[in-house]
Design an enzyme around this catalytic site. Structure first.
Site: not given
Ligand code: GLN
Length: 491
Positions: A82, A157, A181
């Site tokens: 990532k 994400s 995420s």
């Molecule tokens: N979807 C969640 C957010 O928007 C989690 C994102 C994440 O785990 N980085 O914060």
């Protein structure tokens, strides 16, 4: 020498073949690079492909094998990172324009450990900007498409990390999970992914979103692959003050240990209104299978679950507003072309560099931390966070692992939830509580909808209970073949 079949291959198969000289690491790299070249234009998984670097490292691994040296557990296995992991000499953007052109002078602990175990990084994977999102649509550069249906999101994400493994554009990958995420995109793309215990995997060299919640972790096609990657990246790191010193578990072995004597808790709060009936049926079916495999099912309750999303969005925005203050146009990446004062340099750089979602979170986070509001919002959120952690502690006095859905729905369409951030935040309803509590949790495939979209089962363990999770995940996978289904290559 056999030519490697990389589509659908597991990390274990690929590494064993390199070690046994059935194929060369270089051939694996060329096969994956060829697939990326042909298919990633449709999928959008990679932000950067380091073909020359990957070839060079593959040749090193092959030279080690030829010289009789063991290159390590991940011998010659092509992986993706990532774009939130800093990589020395390779642009790292966290999916944001504000970091465009940022070439880090150092390397994250986890990517260093992967390379030392023989893995070969192919490149940097697409993501929501600063890991804020559940659909990968917040990437400043391009969306990622779900390999099972190109009109749908891969989740976020870590959308690139999940979709690239699903589409065999790498054999395994790393992502980060702050509120879901890793697990949510793993679920939506039909692969396995794990958020380990907070502190089990080093955050050194991981671009910070919400430091008390950021968890790096692996994606793989099989749970054994996730276990192997975790064995390599986990463990104490003096460069991360929150790193846990205790020894790393035997995760691969746990996958084959069976379920004798294990108690699996089913929390009632995770099976309530809002869940897609096809998801519920698949997850309940998986829990029945786990019971047939010898686990004892125990009903449990996590009563503060209903506050988890609100608590998460207070804590993560507060921390994000502080972490993102460093992007000022002076030290990193983008700098505005025209500013007549220092203040204008900051505001124009930040105005141009950040996308809508980071801006929303910086504003929210700054608001909840304001003097006079701190106690009412942030302070209260910290107290609720404690209660959520206490819920898990109480549940784990009655059981060893919890089984729940990962996401209330299968993959949704691109654009479907963009207009309404709240609707998007609800994608995290089953994943944020384990993140707030810092407990480990894994998602693995447990079925498909009628529209052929993957469904995920979430297994949650107590702090440092990764092995118990792998016992259940390994046994469930042995009895099912969801992980063997592959999406068609995009045309
Ligand atoms: N979807 C969640 C957010 O928007 C989690 C994102 C994440 O785990 N980085 O914060």
């Amino acid at each position: 020498m056999a030519s490697p079949q990389v589509v659908g291959a597991s990390i274990a198969e690929l590494a064993d073949g390199v070690r046994a000289r059935k194929w060369k690491a270089r051939e694996l790299v060329e096969s994956f690079l060829d697939r990326i070249h042909r298919l990633d234009g449709r999928l959008g998984c990679y932000l950067l492909v380091d073909a020359d670097g990957a070839r060079w490292r593959a040749d090193q691994v092959d030279a080690a094998v030829a010289g009789g040296r063991d290159p390590g557990l991940l011998a010659g296995v092509p992986i993706g990172l990532k774009d939130i992991f800093v990589t020395r000499g390779l642009e790292t953007t966290a999916g944001s324009k504000i970091l465009r052109g940022f070439v880090p002078p150092y390397e994250s602990t986890v990517s260093t450990r992967l390379a030392a175990a023989g893995a070969i990084a192919l490149g940097k994977l697409n993501m929501d900007e600063f890991a804020m999102g559940s659909s990968n649509e917040n990437s400043a550069f391009k969306p990622v498409r779900n390999p099972w249906d190109l009109e749908r999101v891969p989740g976020g994400s870590s959308g690139g990390s999940a979709a690239s493994v699903a589409a065999s554009l790498c054999a395994g990958s790393l992502g980060t999970d702050t509120g879901g995420s890793i697990r949510q995109p793993a679920s939506l793309c039909g692969v396995a992914g794990m958020k380990p215990t907070y502190g089990r995997v080093s955050r050194y060299g991981v671009i910070a979103f919400a430091s008390s919640l950021d968890h790096p972790g692996p994606f793989g096609r099989t749970v054994e692959d996730v276990a192997a990657l975790l064995e390599v990246i986990a463990g104490h790191d003096a460069c991360d003050a929150t790193s846990i010193p205790s020894p790393v578990g035997r995760y691969r072995q746990a996958c084959a240990a069976g379920l004798a004597g294990l108690r699996v808790g089913v929390p009632e709060e995770y099976f309530q209104a809002g869940m897609d009936p096809e998801v519920e049926a698949a997850v309940r079916g998986a829990i029945d299978e786990i019971a047939r495999a010898g686990a004892k099912l125990v009903p449990v309750s996590l009563p503060h679950t209903q506050y988890a999303v609100a608590t998460y969005y207070l804590v993560c925005t507060a921390e994000a507003s502080s972490n993102l203050a460093r992007y000022d146009g002076v030290r990193y990446g983008h700098r505005t072309a025209e500013a007549s004062s220092l203040e204008e340099l900051y505001s124009k750089t930040r105005g141009e560099g950040f996308g809508v979602e980071p801006k929303r979170r910086i504003i929210l986070g700054t608001y909840v931390l304001r003097s006079g509001y701190y106690e009412a919002y942030y302070g209260k959120a910290l107290r609720v966070r404690r209660k959520i952690a206490d819920d898990f502690r109480a549940a784990f006095s009655k059981c060893d692992v919890l089984a729940t859905p990962t996401s209330p729905t299968a993959a949704f369409k691109l654009g479907e939830r963009n207009a309404d951030p709240l609707q998007m935040y609800l994608a995290d309803i089953y994943t944020v509580a384990p993140a707030l509590a810092g407990v480990p949790a894994l998602s693995q495939g447990c079925g498909f909808t009628r529209a052929n979209l993957p469904i995920g089962l979430q297994l949650i363990g107590p702090p440092l209970g990764e092995e118990a999770i792998f016992r259940v995940a390994g046994e469930y996978q042995r009895r099912t073949d969801w992980h063997k289904r592959l999406p068609k290559d995009p045309s």
